[in-house]
Design an enzyme around this catalytic site. Structure first.
Site, short mmCIF file in Angstrom:
data_model
loop_
_atom_site.label_atom_id
_atom_site.label_comp_id
_atom_site.label_asym_id
_atom_site.label_seq_id
_atom_site.Cartn_x
_atom_site.Cartn_y
_atom_site.Cartn_z
N HIS A 1 -46.81 -43.84 21.07
CA HIS A 1 -46.56 -43.08 22.58
C HIS A 1 -47.59 -43.05 23.79
O HIS A 1 -48.38 -43.37 23.37
CB HIS A 1 -46.13 -41.79 22.33
N LEU B 1 -55.47 -24.65 16.06
CA LEU B 1 -54.38 -23.97 15.86
C LEU B 1 -54.44 -23.17 14.66
O LEU B 1 -53.84 -21.97 14.54
CB LEU B 1 -53.17 -24.88 15.31
N ALA C 1 -56.11 -20.06 15.57
CA ALA C 1 -55.46 -19.01 16.34
C ALA C 1 -54.43 -18.28 15.34
O ALA C 1 -53.76 -17.25 15.94
CB ALA C 1 -54.69 -19.89 17.61
N GLY C 2 -54.17 -18.65 14.18
CA GLY C 2 -53.34 -17.71 13.40
C GLY C 2 -52.08 -18.64 12.88
O GLY C 2 -51.04 -18.37 12.33
N VAL D 1 -51.51 -24.08 9.06
CA VAL D 1 -51.86 -25.61 9.22
C VAL D 1 -52.08 -26.05 7.69
O VAL D 1 -53.00 -25.63 7.05
CB VAL D 1 -53.13 -25.63 10.14
N PRO D 2 -51.38 -27.16 7.46
CA PRO D 2 -51.78 -27.74 6.26
C PRO D 2 -53.03 -28.56 6.11
O PRO D 2 -53.46 -28.81 7.18
CB PRO D 2 -50.32 -28.65 5.92
N SER E 1 -52.97 -31.90 5.18
CA SER E 1 -52.70 -33.04 5.70
C SER E 1 -51.16 -32.91 5.77
O SER E 1 -50.27 -32.13 5.58
CB SER E 1 -52.89 -34.23 4.76
#
Length: 572
Positions: free
Chosen positions: A232, A251, A254-255, A258-259, A261
């Site tokens: 992109h 992220l 911030a709560g 998040v995995p 990977s």
């Protein structure tokens, strides 16, 4: 649909098992004014015109959202468009977007893939998970992941991979936050840009309260010694803050969920979904049977599952058997019995073997109508096209298209006029006078050069043949009586080739014994009589084409080779 390169028409599309007609307009204004309820524009224009067409539609207050599919729109134009859209309170999805999907309702372009993938990803009915993604290809992957781990997608949007997308992650996430039917959120960002930090701020200040699973792809960029530009335009980190790794950490802090990977993204989505189901926030709806997907016609026909009647039919020939049939006669008989060109004409035009004198009449007519010199309009057009470098078919067709009332097309007119007068028992003098009162020419009467004192030998030969061989020729005899009246007024008002062929043709149809009176009249009404002239002149036009090609190639020189136009008086 708005497509400026065609006129107004309707385009046919499949809608499930049915087909629907969608109106197509050449002007945006006409489409907008005709359909006041339309408020979303999906713009499939190319990068060269997508900006102009999008700006144009901003002038209409009813439009609230525009999805722009085109890639490669210059960034300065994208930024201008974004400013203009915000001033009009219009949402822009894209540019460079695959679009979005509202399962059970609407999808933009190729979002969701083919029908089998739509069924596989359960996009035929709404679920509980709303997502927003940069990448269009990855949004389709999210459709698949979410369908396997939850009750399915509620809504999904790919904002596009350009550096300055029209709407950001936050624009759509806040929409989902305000929609009570969207129970959990998924964000799929990427390396480059800082839009994800707005989401972090919204999580921290409480604007986002629904569970959010987030991941930014492109973490592998850290393994390279220099910065990497991904596919992109916006997927390139210009600072540490724009890297995927940094945004994932922010992220999580911030709560957001998040995995570790991308490989475990689906597991995390399924885990959060399971917790919401246990807590009663999500009550999975009973699974509805998906709508049936019609099988493609060509594939079904190949499998022998369906049959379909012929699109059109013919009764003059058939090639499905051992050999070709002309009106039921095998082609071997056509050749071995030497039915001739006239016999083939009788089989293919009239579906029967006509008497030998009729076949001979056909052949004579083809011979005498094949050519009348280069100055007549049809031959002249063919010559001009040939000299201009056009091909055989184009040159011959240009000549054929000049056939009409003033050149060759008088056969049908003469047949109708003379037969109607004869059938009405009009005396020849009454017929002539009535045509004069109407201010109409008598088709088949008159010649520029030939006259009663300088007869046309072609007319003489055909007339003598018909008189000797036809069992009855009342219409030809009637036409000859008319000729006596017209030539007494002016010597060149003779029965010409068109007139003698037309009246003889009608006499053949009515008196050869092969047609009923209704069939004979039908052939007159459908304009079949001009067929002999068309076929004959085709032979002549092909000759003129070949002649001009030889002249141009220098195989031999013609006295007129350097003359571009020959006047009739010069030719004669």
């Amino acid at each position: 649909m708005v497509y400026p390169f065609t006129g107004y028409h309707k385009q046919k599309f499949y809608w499930g098992h049915k087909e629907v007609l969608i109106p197509v307009y050449s002007k945006m204004s006409d489409a907008i004014n005709k359909h006041k309820e339309a408020d979303v524009l999906v713009n499939f224009a190319s990068l060269r015109s997508a900006y102009d067409s999008s700006v144009e539609v901003l002038d209409y207050p009813q439009i609230r959202a525009i999805a722009i599919i085109a890639e490669g729109i210059p960034e300065n134009l994208t930024r201008k468009l974004n400013v203009a859209a915000r001033s009009k309170n219009v949402s822009i999805i894209g540019p460079a977007t695959v679009g979005g999907v509202k399962p059970g309702c609407f999808k933009i372009g190729n979002t969701g893939g083919m029908l089998d993938n739509i069924l596989h990803s359960k996009l035929y009915r709404p679920g509980s998970v709303a997502y927003v993604s940069r990448s269009g290809g990855m949004s389709n992957e999210l459709n698949n992941i979410i369908s396997l781990t939850t009750d399915g997608v509620f809504e999904g949007v790919a904002i596009g991979g350009d550096r300055y997308p029209g709407t950001t992650f936050m624009d759509h996430i806040l929409r989902y936050q305000a929609d009570p039917d969207a129970k959990m959120l998924v964000l799929l960002g990427e390396v480059g840009g800082v839009e994800e930090y707005e989401v972090c701020e919204a999580l921290q200040d409480g604007r986002i309260t629904k569970p959010l699973i987030a991941w930014c792809i492109g973490t592998c960029a850290g393994m390279f010694t220099s910065e990497v530009q991904f596919g992109h335009a916006g997927s390139c980190a210009n600072s540490d803050r724009e890297t995927a790794t940094a945004k994932n950490k922010s992220l999580a802090a911030a709560g957001a969920h998040v995995p570790d990977s991308f490989d475990t993204l689906g597991d995390l989505i399924g885990s959060v979904y399971g917790d919401l189901v246990k807590s009663g926030v999500i009550v999975p709806a009973e699974e509805v049977p998906p709508p049936t997907v019609p099988m493609d016609y060509s594939w079904a026909r190949e499998l022998g599952l369906i049959r379909k009647p012929a699109s059109f039919m013919t009764s003059i020939c058939d090639e499905r058997g051992q050999e070709l049939l002309y009106a039921g006669m095998p082609i071997s008989d056509v050749l071995q019995k030497n039915v001739g060109i006239g016999g083939v004409v009788s089989l293919l035009w009239f579906q029967r073997c006509l008497p030998p004198y009729v076949c001979k009449f056909f052949e004579m007519c083809l011979m005498v109508t094949a050519d009348h010199g280069p100055a007549v309009s049809g031959a002249h057009n063919t010559i001009v096209c040939a000299r201009a470098g056009k091909d055989l078919v184009s040159s011959v067709v240009s000549g054929l298209l000049t056939i009409g009332d003033r050149f060759g097309g008088a056969l049908d007119g003469a047949a109708k006029q003379f037969s109607e007068a004869y059938d009405s028992n009009l005396h020849p003098m009454e017929f002539v006078n009535s045509m004069r009162k109407k201010g109409q020419l008598i088709m088949g009467i008159g010649h520029r050069v030939k006259s009663i004192n300088n007869p046309d030998i072609r007319v003489k030969i055909i007339k003598e043949f018909v008189m000797e061989n036809f069992p009855a020729k009342p219409l030809l005899e009637y036409a000859l009586e008319v000729e006596k009246i017209t030539t007494s007024k002016k010597p060149n008002l003779i029965l010409n080739v068109d007139g003698v062929i037309a009246t003889s043709f009608v006499d053949m149809l009515r008196n050869c014994g092969s047609f009923t009176s209704e069939e004979a009249q039908e052939y007159i009404n459908i304009g079949a009589i001009n067929s002999l002239f068309v076929l004959g002149r085709s032979v002549g036009f092909i000759g003129h084409y070949m002649d001009q090609k030889r002249l141009k190639q220098g195989l031999y020189r013609h006295p007129w080779d350097d003359i571009s136009y020959v006047l009739p008086e010069q030719y004669n």
